[in-house]
Design an enzyme around this catalytic site. Structure first.
Site, mmCIF file in Angstrom:
data_model
loop_
_atom_site.group_PDB
_atom_site.id
_atom_site.type_symbol
_atom_site.label_atom_id
_atom_site.label_comp_id
_atom_site.label_asym_id
_atom_site.label_seq_id
_atom_site.Cartn_x
_atom_site.Cartn_y
_atom_site.Cartn_z
ATOM 1 N N PHE A 224 93.557 27.202 40.146
ATOM 2 C CA PHE A 224 93.226 26.033 39.320
ATOM 3 C C PHE A 224 92.475 24.937 40.071
ATOM 4 O O PHE A 224 92.882 24.517 41.151
ATOM 5 C CB PHE A 224 94.522 25.435 38.754
ATOM 6 C CG PHE A 224 94.300 24.365 37.728
ATOM 7 C CD1 PHE A 224 94.088 24.696 36.396
ATOM 8 C CD2 PHE A 224 94.297 23.027 38.086
ATOM 9 C CE1 PHE A 224 93.881 23.708 35.432
ATOM 10 C CE2 PHE A 224 94.087 22.023 37.127
ATOM 11 C CZ PHE A 224 93.887 22.377 35.804
ATOM 12 N N MET A 225 91.405 24.468 39.430
ATOM 13 C CA MET A 225 90.616 23.356 39.980
ATOM 14 C C MET A 225 90.604 22.215 38.972
ATOM 15 O O MET A 225 90.530 22.454 37.774
ATOM 16 C CB MET A 225 89.183 23.841 40.233
ATOM 17 C CG MET A 225 88.216 22.721 40.621
ATOM 18 S SD MET A 225 86.542 23.334 40.961
ATOM 19 C CE MET A 225 85.977 23.718 39.303
ATOM 20 N N ASN A 226 90.634 20.966 39.466
ATOM 21 C CA ASN A 226 90.298 19.840 38.587
ATOM 22 C C ASN A 226 89.255 18.948 39.247
ATOM 23 O O ASN A 226 88.164 19.464 39.552
ATOM 24 C CB ASN A 226 91.529 19.138 38.010
ATOM 25 C CG ASN A 226 92.583 18.678 38.972
ATOM 26 O OD1 ASN A 226 93.237 19.479 39.606
ATOM 27 N ND2 ASN A 226 92.769 17.376 39.093
ATOM 28 N N ASP A 227 89.512 17.680 39.437
ATOM 29 C CA ASP A 227 88.459 16.701 39.782
ATOM 30 C C ASP A 227 87.546 17.090 40.951
ATOM 31 O O ASP A 227 88.034 17.572 41.984
ATOM 32 C CB ASP A 227 89.090 15.375 40.228
ATOM 33 C CG ASP A 227 90.158 14.856 39.314
ATOM 34 O OD1 ASP A 227 90.452 15.480 38.286
ATOM 35 O OD2 ASP A 227 90.718 13.799 39.635
ATOM 36 N N PHE B 216 95.645 14.075 46.604
ATOM 37 C CA PHE B 216 95.022 13.750 45.324
ATOM 38 C C PHE B 216 93.557 13.332 45.534
ATOM 39 O O PHE B 216 93.026 13.356 46.637
ATOM 40 C CB PHE B 216 95.829 12.657 44.613
ATOM 41 C CG PHE B 216 96.936 13.195 43.722
ATOM 42 C CD1 PHE B 216 97.509 14.437 43.953
ATOM 43 C CD2 PHE B 216 97.405 12.437 42.657
ATOM 44 C CE1 PHE B 216 98.519 14.937 43.126
ATOM 45 C CE2 PHE B 216 98.414 12.915 41.822
ATOM 46 C CZ PHE B 216 98.972 14.162 42.051
ATOM 47 N N GLU C 106 91.776 6.206 35.833
ATOM 48 C CA GLU C 106 91.730 7.094 36.990
ATOM 49 C C GLU C 106 90.294 7.134 37.532
ATOM 50 O O GLU C 106 89.341 6.734 36.863
ATOM 51 C CB GLU C 106 92.155 8.520 36.603
ATOM 52 C CG GLU C 106 93.575 8.602 36.059
ATOM 53 C CD GLU C 106 94.054 10.022 35.770
ATOM 54 O OE1 GLU C 106 95.194 10.321 36.113
ATOM 55 O OE2 GLU C 106 93.295 10.830 35.205
HETATM 56 C C1 FRU Z 1 92.472 12.930 37.419
HETATM 57 C C2 FRU Z 1 93.699 12.969 38.311
HETATM 58 C C3 FRU Z 1 93.602 11.916 39.392
HETATM 59 C C4 FRU Z 1 94.469 12.483 40.470
HETATM 60 C C5 FRU Z 1 94.188 13.962 40.361
HETATM 61 C C6 FRU Z 1 95.366 14.833 40.693
HETATM 62 O O1 FRU Z 1 92.218 14.119 36.752
HETATM 63 O O2 FRU Z 1 94.858 12.817 37.533
HETATM 64 O O3 FRU Z 1 93.968 10.627 38.976
HETATM 65 O O4 FRU Z 1 94.153 11.982 41.730
HETATM 66 O O5 FRU Z 1 93.791 14.199 39.023
HETATM 67 O O6 FRU Z 1 94.984 16.177 40.741
#
Ligand code: FRU
Length: 529
Positions: free
Chosen positions: A19-22, A79, A198
């Protein structure tokens, strides 16, 4: 082989597994674009956050590198945050043998059960990072995160923007050395608050066209989640002035960066060459990102975007300067031409077979003759069909006052959509009246294109017709739509049932007031082969 799953996007960055996010740590260093990202290396859902890492020389072709920053203890997370080049070694982390533009300092949030604090890690080779011990900013807070640092030319010191997430505040700090920070100002309770702020980003963007052409102005972007008006995550921004300590927006307009649902945690690159602004966003939404039917990975980054500011007819709702947001030059990945119209083609319907090319770019120009009496039936659209011909995703423009662009994914992926009430089926955004500098002499209304019930099309001075350009970049399970070269952008993921990919695209013009004058469909080459 990697990256060969059928729904796996071929021209967008995604991790091989999990899984990837930001996007994080975006910085240009010594000819290389760095992309770090929120990554869970052990599961296909969020948690156990690390900084994954990839590099590119053209923002399209990515090379995966080892994880750059990992937590020390179970239960802690690295994070989101960003990275800068410490040219003058203000941190003292580097020795003279490290070339100036390779002195990378990352700033990130350490998330624990009891706090969110800000930390540094540095690298001389762009691959291996050393953590600087201890927090450099802490506030006894559990909702305080996502540093975006930059060298401020105005005040000759480092500035960092951080989100006081549940106080709806962006707090700015300054520092001579990135270790000792002093609070200098706040930007609080602007725009749509949602549940929390965020990923703030303060960066400079060049104005395109008009009297301020080439001038750099400041943009502050804030990601909101949850609480987007259409649900979940979205990005809003303000245009304004930065005086070295404080950001002042030029107006209270609320602007969104993308009209659809899958564009979040937007971040711009530090140290971009030339007076240019480049950025990327996570192409998903926290409402369903952990359930989307892809494996062994989840989530992609958006296409890399080039940003400019352009003037539009001012309204209290939207202000006058708008961020234009278009893909970085696609020629790096252009493949064969699948269709190209002859000049002046006026066919109202056209079908183009994609010959197995699940990644393609379709661009059409529509002409609205002077004084055309348009109605809301004046629609021009693209429909992208799955292999079975039964499912499709659509995008189009609908003329009227105001004119809108939309993406409609309700005909795609019934099995996923049925389980996910938040997988919004149709999204749309307003097309603005563009400034018409060909006739502009001063700040008056004539400066803006006000056709007959006009979209913000391009006005041609010879025939007084307006031209509206619609571009869709489609990559197996994602569509990114751009109107008039990025005046309006929309990003949506979609998941055809049974892992099908796009097989053909049709273009249709809903009534005879609009004409299709130009159409081109090009395959886009996989960045992974
Ligand atoms: C945004 C967020 C950030 C946080 C990160 C955690 O998508 O919630 O605020 O640093 O993702 O993965």
């Amino acid at each position: 082989a990697l990256y060969t799953e059928s729904v796996r996007p071929q021209i967008h960055f995604s991790p091989t597994v999990n899984f990837m996010n930001d996007p994080n740590g975006l910085v240009y260093s010594n000819g290389t674009w760095h992309l770090f990202y929120q990554y869970n290396p052990t599961q296909n859902v969020a948690g156990n956050q690390h900084w994954g890492h990839a590099v590119s020389t053209d923002l399209y072709h990515w090379k995966n590198l080892p994880i750059a920053i990992a937590p020390e203890k179970e239960g802690e997370g690295i994070f989101s945050g960003n990275a800068v080049i410490d040219f003058e070694n203000t941190t003292g982390f580097f020795n003279g043998s490290t070339p100036k533009d390779q002195r990378i300092v990352a700033m990130y949030t350490l998330n624990t059960d009891t706090s969110q604090t800000q930390h540094l890690a540095y690298s001389s080779d762009g691959i291996h990072f050393t953590k600087y011990p201890g927090a450099v900013i802490s506030r006894n807070q559990t909702q305080f995160r996502d540093p975006k640092a930059f060298w401020d030319e105005k005040s000759s010191r480092w500035i960092v923007a951080l989100a006081l997430s549940q106080e709806f505040g962006i707090v700015f700090y300054s520092s001579p050395n990135m270790k000792d920070w002093t609070e200098v100002s706040r930007f609080q309770s602007y725009g749509i608050l949602g549940y929390q702020y965020e990923c703030p980003d303060l960066f400079q963007v060049p104005v395109e066209g008009g009297p301020d052409d080439g001038k750099m102005m400041y943009v502050l972007a804030i990601s909101i989640n949850p609480g987007a008006l259409i649900g979940g995550s979205f990005v809003q921004y303000w245009v304004g002035d930065w005086d070295g300590s404080k950001f002042t927006p030029r107006d209270n307009a609320v602007r969104t960066m993308d009209f659809s649902k899958d564009f979040y945690a937007f971040s711009s690159w530090n140290n971009s060459p030339g007076k240019k602004a480049y950025a990327i966003a996570w192409a998903n939404n926290w409402q369903y990102s952990q359930q989307v039917p892809t494996s062994p990975f989840r989530s992609i980054q958006s296409l890399p975007r080039e940003l400019t500011l352009k003037y539009y007819r001012p309204t209290p709702q939207f202000g006058d300067l708008i961020l234009n947001n278009r893909p970085v030059n696609l020629s790096a990945i252009h493949g064969k031409t699948l269709y190209k119209s002859e000049n002046g083609n006026s066919a109202r319907n056209q079908t183009v077979n994609l010959s197995g090319q699940g990644a393609f770019d379709i661009t059409a120009t529509f002409k609205l003759p002077a004084n055309a009496n348009i109605t809301y039936n004046t629609i021009a659209s693209f429909e992208i069909f799955a292999g079975d011909g039964k499912q499709s995703v659509k995008t189009g423009i609908q003329m009227g006052e105001p004119a809108v662009a939309y993406i409609d994914r309700r005909g795609a992926g019934q099995s996923f959509a049925a389980q996910n009430p938040f997988f919004t089926d149709k999204t749309s955004g307003i097309i603005r009246y563009a400034a018409n500098y060909t006739t502009a002499s001063s700040e008056n209304a004539d400066q803006y294109v006000l056709g007959p019930l006009p979209p913000s099309a391009y006005l041609d001075s010879t025939d007084q017709a307006q031209y509206i350009k619609l571009q869709a970049v489609v990559d197996r399970s994602v569509i990114e739509v751009f109107v008039n070269d990025g005046e309006l952008a929309g990003t949506s993921v979609f998941y055809f049932d049974n892992d099908q990919i796009p097989s053909k695209v049709t273009v249709s013009v809903g009534d005879n007031k609009l004409q299709l004058v130009d159409l081109e469909v090009r395959a886009l080459n996989s960045i992974w082969s």
